[in-house]
Design a protein around this motif. Structure first.
Motif, PDB file in Angstrom:
ATOM      1  N   GLY A  91       0.592  -1.228   0.030  1.00  0.00           N
ATOM      2  CA  GLY A  91      -0.115  -0.127   0.151  1.00  0.00           C
ATOM      3  C   GLY A  91       0.874   1.300  -0.197  1.00  0.00           C
ATOM      4  O   GLY A  91       1.959   1.240   0.053  1.00  0.00           O
ATOM      5  N   THR A 106      -7.838  12.323   7.507  1.00  0.00           N
ATOM      6  CA  THR A 106      -6.815  12.282   6.679  1.00  0.00           C
ATOM      7  C   THR A 106      -6.858  13.907   5.963  1.00  0.00           C
ATOM      8  O   THR A 106      -6.270  13.974   4.767  1.00  0.00           O
ATOM      9  CB  THR A 106      -6.929  11.182   5.479  1.00  0.00           C
ATOM     10  N   GLU A 291      -6.402  11.086  -4.661  1.00  0.00           N
ATOM     11  CA  GLU A 291      -6.289   9.782  -4.410  1.00  0.00           C
ATOM     12  C   GLU A 291      -4.893   9.586  -5.144  1.00  0.00           C
ATOM     13  O   GLU A 291      -4.744   9.917  -6.417  1.00  0.00           O
ATOM     14  CB  GLU A 291      -7.052   8.999  -5.135  1.00  0.00           C
ATOM     15  N   LYS A 293      -2.057   6.759  -6.475  1.00  0.00           N
ATOM     16  CA  LYS A 293      -1.876   5.271  -6.580  1.00  0.00           C
ATOM     17  C   LYS A 293      -0.266   4.767  -7.207  1.00  0.00           C
ATOM     18  O   LYS A 293       0.435   5.790  -7.607  1.00  0.00           O
ATOM     19  CB  LYS A 293      -2.623   4.810  -7.678  1.00  0.00           C
ATOM     20  N   HIS A 301      -5.130  -2.432  -7.087  1.00  0.00           N
ATOM     21  CA  HIS A 301      -5.890  -1.371  -6.425  1.00  0.00           C
ATOM     22  C   HIS A 301      -7.300  -1.743  -5.826  1.00  0.00           C
ATOM     23  O   HIS A 301      -8.008  -2.286  -6.586  1.00  0.00           O
ATOM     24  CB  HIS A 301      -6.019  -0.159  -7.669  1.00  0.00           C
ATOM     25  N   ARG A 303      -9.745   0.104  -3.120  1.00  0.00           N
ATOM     26  CA  ARG A 303     -10.009   1.309  -2.173  1.00  0.00           C
ATOM     27  C   ARG A 303     -10.481   0.818  -0.661  1.00  0.00           C
ATOM     28  O   ARG A 303      -9.936   1.064   0.233  1.00  0.00           O
ATOM     29  CB  ARG A 303     -10.886   2.290  -2.538  1.00  0.00           C
ATOM     30  N   LYS A 306      -7.538  -0.713   0.859  1.00  0.00           N
ATOM     31  CA  LYS A 306      -6.257   0.437   1.020  1.00  0.00           C
ATOM     32  C   LYS A 306      -5.088  -0.355   0.187  1.00  0.00           C
ATOM     33  O   LYS A 306      -4.012  -0.235   0.881  1.00  0.00           O
ATOM     34  CB  LYS A 306      -5.915   0.916   2.150  1.00  0.00           C
ATOM     35  N   ARG A 307      -5.281  -0.836  -0.895  1.00  0.00           N
ATOM     36  CA  ARG A 307      -4.221  -1.719  -1.391  1.00  0.00           C
ATOM     37  C   ARG A 307      -3.789  -0.805  -2.632  1.00  0.00           C
ATOM     38  O   ARG A 307      -4.622  -0.405  -3.472  1.00  0.00           O
ATOM     39  CB  ARG A 307      -4.726  -3.155  -1.932  1.00  0.00           C
ATOM     40  N   SER A 309      -3.036   2.003  -3.084  1.00  0.00           N
ATOM     41  CA  SER A 309      -3.451   3.537  -3.296  1.00  0.00           C
ATOM     42  C   SER A 309      -3.442   4.172  -1.682  1.00  0.00           C
ATOM     43  O   SER A 309      -3.580   3.211  -0.993  1.00  0.00           O
ATOM     44  CB  SER A 309      -4.696   3.651  -3.966  1.00  0.00           C
ATOM     45  N   VAL A 310      -3.441   5.567  -1.782  1.00  0.00           N
ATOM     46  CA  VAL A 310      -3.960   6.115  -0.516  1.00  0.00           C
ATOM     47  C   VAL A 310      -4.730   7.356  -0.782  1.00  0.00           C
ATOM     48  O   VAL A 310      -4.755   8.072  -1.959  1.00  0.00           O
ATOM     49  CB  VAL A 310      -2.516   6.646   0.140  1.00  0.00           C
ATOM     50  N   HIS A 311      -5.730   7.511   0.113  1.00  0.00           N
ATOM     51  CA  HIS A 311      -6.478   8.772   0.088  1.00  0.00           C
ATOM     52  C   HIS A 311      -6.172   9.897   1.205  1.00  0.00           C
ATOM     53  O   HIS A 311      -6.049   9.465   2.250  1.00  0.00           O
ATOM     54  CB  HIS A 311      -7.950   8.467   0.113  1.00  0.00           C
TER      55      HIS A 311
END
Length: 317
Positions: A91, A106, A291, A293, A301, A303, A306-307, A309-311
């Motif tokens: 991630g 976040t 977002e 990636k 990916h 959501r 949360k694999r 990628s990150v938000h």
């Protein structure tokens, strides 16, 4: 009659005692020499039994623990990649993080003209980048050729934050004090032991619309220069309004994590590769959902989990 008289002589009913007398007799019975209902010899036997019992139990546990540790390696996990609980899909993480008092948030929210307001975010980045300072690096760290294979065993590649990282440097406030521009957000790929990325090239890019045409062209151009061995990174607004408000982005020092940092094998002094995303002109006064990636053939990916990628959200007043 004679037999009944003999029985009554040998078996007489004990005297009736009150609660306090019964408790006092339980503590110490002077007639029988019992303490807490047991004689000294009885206490010695039972204490000896439990001493031997627990000694044997502790010895058995220690022996089993020693056997168990013989099956483990202090430097690498027994179960790796898809066989492990972590899995083989890394991630993304971002820094700086919001205060711990709002651990589920976040949101990066600040006012660039207020030095006290931006100081928290700058201090968080300073703390995060401490181990990347020259004085804190171990002797195992060495400069590496970009886009090449990992170094010799026991060595780790340096992450050198030179002037080329401007404005994502401490002396420039990581962009948080820029009255017109935006901040630098640092991205890192979560470490998975022995994981090696499968790099994209012109022949293995996805045919669907999961990857943008802009990124596909960047990969083709990088392959022509033999600089495609990257875990590519993209950041964009999640919604149409966010895409309009996010503005131009610049990836420093490259648009991804270079190949010389893989695989991670718990090397002493290992430095995770970083990508600083500089938001050059984000719209102010609005909340922007972002977002980011990571892109490789073996990164998927998701959501929800949360694999890959990150938000996070960005808001500048």
């Amino acid at each position: 009659m004679a037999d009944k008289q003999k029985v009554s002589e040998y078996y007489t009913r004990p005297p009736t005692l009150g609660k306090w007398e019964s408790f006092r007799q339980f503590l110490w019975n002077s007639e029988t020499g019992q303490f807490l209902g047991r004689t000294g010899a009885s206490w010695a036997k039972i204490l000896l039994f439990y001493l031997i019992f627990y000694s044997v139990l502790a010895g058995f546990f220690a022996a089993m623990l020693a056997v168990f540790y013989q099956t483990l390696d202090a430097r690498k996990p027994k179960w790796q990649l898809s066989s492990s609980l972590i899995g083989d899909n890394p991630g993304l993480g971002f820094r700086p993080m919001p205060p711990e008092s709002n651990v589920e948030s976040t949101l990066i929210w600040y006012k660039s003209s207020d030095k006290g307001n931006v100081q928290y975010w700058q201090n968080q980045l300073k703390l995060f980048l401490t181990k990347y300072n020259k004085d804190n690096k171990l002797q195992t760290v060495e400069p590496c050729t970009p886009f090449q294979n990992a170094t010799a065993p026991g060595k780790v590649c340096d992450v050198s934050m030179t002037k080329s990282w401007h404005p994502c440097l401490e002396e420039t406030g990581f962009g948080f004090e820029d009255p017109k521009g935006g901040p630098c957000i640092f991205l890192k790929l979560n470490k998975i032991y022995n994981w090696v990325p499968e790099y994209y090239n012109s022949s293995n890019m996805p045919n669907d619309n999961t990857m943008s045409e802009h990124l596909k062209q960047d990969i083709i151009n990088a392959e022509a220069a033999n600089e495609h061995r990257l875990v590519w990174v993209t950041c964009e607004g999640e919604n149409p309004a966010d895409k309009e408000n996010i503005g131009t982005l610049r990836y420093i020092p490259y648009r991804g994590f270079m190949s010389q940092y893989f695989p991670f094998q718990n090397q002493d002094g290992y430095l995770s590769p970083l990508v600083a995303v500089h938001f050059e002109e984000p719209k102010r006064g609005v909340l922007i959902n972002i977002e980011c990636k990571a892109w490789a053939k073996n990164i998927h990916h998701d959501r929800a989990d949360k694999r890959g990628s990150v938000h996070f959200e960005l808001m500048i007043d």
